[in-house]
Design a protein around this motif. Structure first.
Motif, PDB file in Angstrom:
ATOM      1  N   ARG A 261     -11.050   7.361   1.468  1.00 33.21           N
ATOM      2  CA  ARG A 261     -10.212   6.304   0.889  1.00 33.21           C
ATOM      3  C   ARG A 261     -10.492   6.128  -0.599  1.00 33.21           C
ATOM      4  N   GLY A 262     -11.768   6.278  -0.978  1.00 30.84           N
ATOM      5  CA  GLY A 262     -12.108   6.177  -2.395  1.00 30.84           C
ATOM      6  C   GLY A 262     -11.431   7.257  -3.221  1.00 30.84           C
ATOM      7  N   TRP A 263     -11.427   8.475  -2.699  1.00 30.42           N
ATOM      8  CA  TRP A 263     -10.774   9.566  -3.422  1.00 30.42           C
ATOM      9  C   TRP A 263      -9.277   9.327  -3.534  1.00 30.42           C
ATOM     10  N   GLN A 264      -8.642   8.891  -2.473  1.00 28.52           N
ATOM     11  CA  GLN A 264      -7.205   8.629  -2.533  1.00 28.52           C
ATOM     12  C   GLN A 264      -6.891   7.542  -3.559  1.00 28.52           C
ATOM     13  N   ARG A 265      -7.782   6.604  -3.688  1.00 31.17           N
ATOM     14  CA  ARG A 265      -7.603   5.542  -4.688  1.00 31.17           C
ATOM     15  C   ARG A 265      -7.688   6.127  -6.097  1.00 31.17           C
ATOM     16  N   ILE A 266      -8.619   7.069  -6.300  1.00 32.15           N
ATOM     17  CA  ILE A 266      -8.739   7.733  -7.603  1.00 32.15           C
ATOM     18  C   ILE A 266      -7.537   8.637  -7.859  1.00 32.15           C
ATOM     19  N   LEU A 267      -7.170   9.421  -6.857  1.00 38.57           N
ATOM     20  CA  LEU A 267      -6.065  10.363  -7.001  1.00 38.57           C
ATOM     21  C   LEU A 267      -4.749   9.649  -7.315  1.00 38.57           C
ATOM     22  N   ALA A 268      -4.582   8.462  -6.761  1.00 36.75           N
ATOM     23  CA  ALA A 268      -3.345   7.709  -6.984  1.00 36.75           C
ATOM     24  C   ALA A 268      -3.160   7.324  -8.449  1.00 36.75           C
ATOM     25  N   THR A 269      -4.245   7.321  -9.227  1.00 36.49           N
ATOM     26  CA  THR A 269      -4.126   6.959 -10.646  1.00 36.49           C
ATOM     27  C   THR A 269      -3.661   8.125 -11.507  1.00 36.49           C
ATOM     28  N   VAL A 270      -3.678   9.332 -10.940  1.00 37.19           N
ATOM     29  CA  VAL A 270      -3.293  10.524 -11.698  1.00 37.19           C
ATOM     30  C   VAL A 270      -1.782  10.674 -11.660  1.00 37.19           C
ATOM     31  N   ARG A 271      -1.153  10.610 -12.831  1.00 41.22           N
ATOM     32  CA  ARG A 271       0.307  10.746 -12.923  1.00 41.22           C
ATOM     33  C   ARG A 271       0.721  12.097 -13.480  1.00 41.22           C
ATOM     34  N   SER A 272      -0.099  12.660 -14.373  1.00 37.51           N
ATOM     35  CA  SER A 272       0.220  13.941 -14.984  1.00 37.51           C
ATOM     36  C   SER A 272      -1.057  14.535 -15.573  1.00 37.51           C
ATOM     37  N   TYR A 273      -0.890  15.680 -16.249  1.00 37.88           N
ATOM     38  CA  TYR A 273      -2.019  16.361 -16.868  1.00 37.88           C
ATOM     39  C   TYR A 273      -2.740  15.480 -17.881  1.00 37.88           C
ATOM     40  N   LYS A 274      -2.051  14.503 -18.438  1.00 38.73           N
ATOM     41  CA  LYS A 274      -2.652  13.637 -19.446  1.00 38.73           C
ATOM     42  C   LYS A 274      -3.766  12.770 -18.879  1.00 38.73           C
ATOM     43  N   ASP A 275      -3.826  12.662 -17.558  1.00 45.42           N
ATOM     44  CA  ASP A 275      -4.849  11.837 -16.914  1.00 45.42           C
ATOM     45  C   ASP A 275      -6.077  12.636 -16.518  1.00 45.42           C
ATOM     46  N   LEU A 276      -6.132  13.923 -16.908  1.00 46.43           N
ATOM     47  CA  LEU A 276      -7.267  14.782 -16.595  1.00 46.43           C
ATOM     48  C   LEU A 276      -7.989  15.205 -17.866  1.00 46.43           C
ATOM     49  N   GLU A 277      -9.259  15.552 -17.704  1.00 45.32           N
ATOM     50  CA  GLU A 277     -10.054  15.996 -18.841  1.00 45.32           C
ATOM     51  C   GLU A 277      -9.634  17.407 -19.274  1.00 45.32           C
TER      52      GLU A 277
END
Length: 297
Positions: A261-277
């Motif tokens: 559930r924690g990972w799904q909560r984190i993954l839900a914040t990712v909208r596009s490549y701009k949200d990754l390092e």
């Protein structure tokens, strides 16, 4: 006197008839529900009713006309409509592009490339990309899924970098059949870097590109600002990175269900490549280019 029983029924293989009697070459097919397959080793024939994962391998469940079900590993060793095939995991469902719109009005994918409206997934390439586990695969799918379907690249899971040598030996990379591998914590002196060196020294290792990011887990490749953080919390050495991260954030962390559930909560914040390092972005783009280079299949 005539032979009342006829000739030897085993003398002719019905799959090898024809003037040339040439052994047919296996082709890749994505398994679909209801596809009737024959396991070449056992002769079991049945319709595909499910695809499961067990022991790090995908299995297809076949049901014969009597309702008997048996599971077989996906891959080579099947007949489909009288032809040998290599059965791949199910093709991803066709989805309309859902990314942002460029200044010129064209739809973009989550990775920032132009989306192709109404395009069906390409037939799977022989070249493949592997990631370490489920969370890596889900993140790659969310950001690069449309691009991978456009190129026909299948992403598979290693279920841990310790399995990399065995998986590559089984895959058999070649100049036309390349392997790209994304691993966590690929830094000098790490276990991951030693395994990568061993794989590069294997036969065909020059056709394997192993890249990685510096984070212990792919969770930390998500920009912390997406969760309202200035930086990811420091997790003490010897503490599981997922458990320690959730505990530091004050989120539930008691069991595997809490971690999921924690990972799904984190993954839900990712909208596009701009949200990754950037350290993950560049590596993934390089892997896609490697397995789709001219001359590969």
């Amino acid at each position: 006197m005539g032979n009342r029983y006829g000739g030897d029924v085993l003398a002719v293989d019905p799959h090898r008839v024809g003037p040339a009697a040439v052994r047919p070459e296996s082709v890749h097919v994505a398994v679909t529900r209801g596809m009737v397959l024959e396991d070449r080793q056992t002769g079991f024939v049945g319709a595909a009713v499910a695809v499961e994962k067990s022991g790090g391998k995908h299995l297809v469940v076949l049901e014969d006309r009597h309702g008997v079900r048996r599971a077989f590993p996906l891959g080579p060793g099947f007949w489909l409509e009288g032809r040998p095939v290599i059965v791949d995991p199910p093709a991803p469902r066709k989805r309309p592009p859902a990314g942002p719109v460029s200044a010129g009005g064209r739809r973009l994918t989550a990775s920032g490339s132009y989306a192709v409206e109404g395009e069906r997934a390409r037939v799977a390439r022989a070249s493949r990309i592997w990631v370490e586990g489920k969370h890596d695969a889900e993140l790659v799918e969310k950001v690069w899924g449309d691009d991978l379907r456009h190129e026909g690249v299948v992403v598979l899971m290693l279920d841990g970098v310790d399995n990399l040598e065995e998986v590559m030996a089984e895959f058999g990379p070649s100049p036309e059949r390349r392997a790209g591998v994304l691993v966590d914590h690929l830094v000098p002196g790490s276990k991951e870097s030693r395994i990568a060196e061993h794989v590069r020294a294997m036969p065909g290792g020059e056709n394997v590109l192993i890249l990685g990011h510096p984070y212990v887990d792919v969770w930390h490749a998500v920009r912390p600002a997406r969760l309202g953080l200035e930086a990811w919390p420091e997790v003490p050495r010897g503490t599981d990175i997922k458990h320690g991260t959730l505990e530091a954030l004050g989120w539930p962390h008691a069991d595997q269900a809490d971690i999921a559930r924690g990972w799904q909560r984190i993954l839900a914040t990712v909208r596009s490549y701009k949200d990754l390092e950037p350290s993950l972005l560049g590596r993934m783009e390089e892997l896609i280019d490697f397995v789709t280079a001219p001359g590969t299949r």
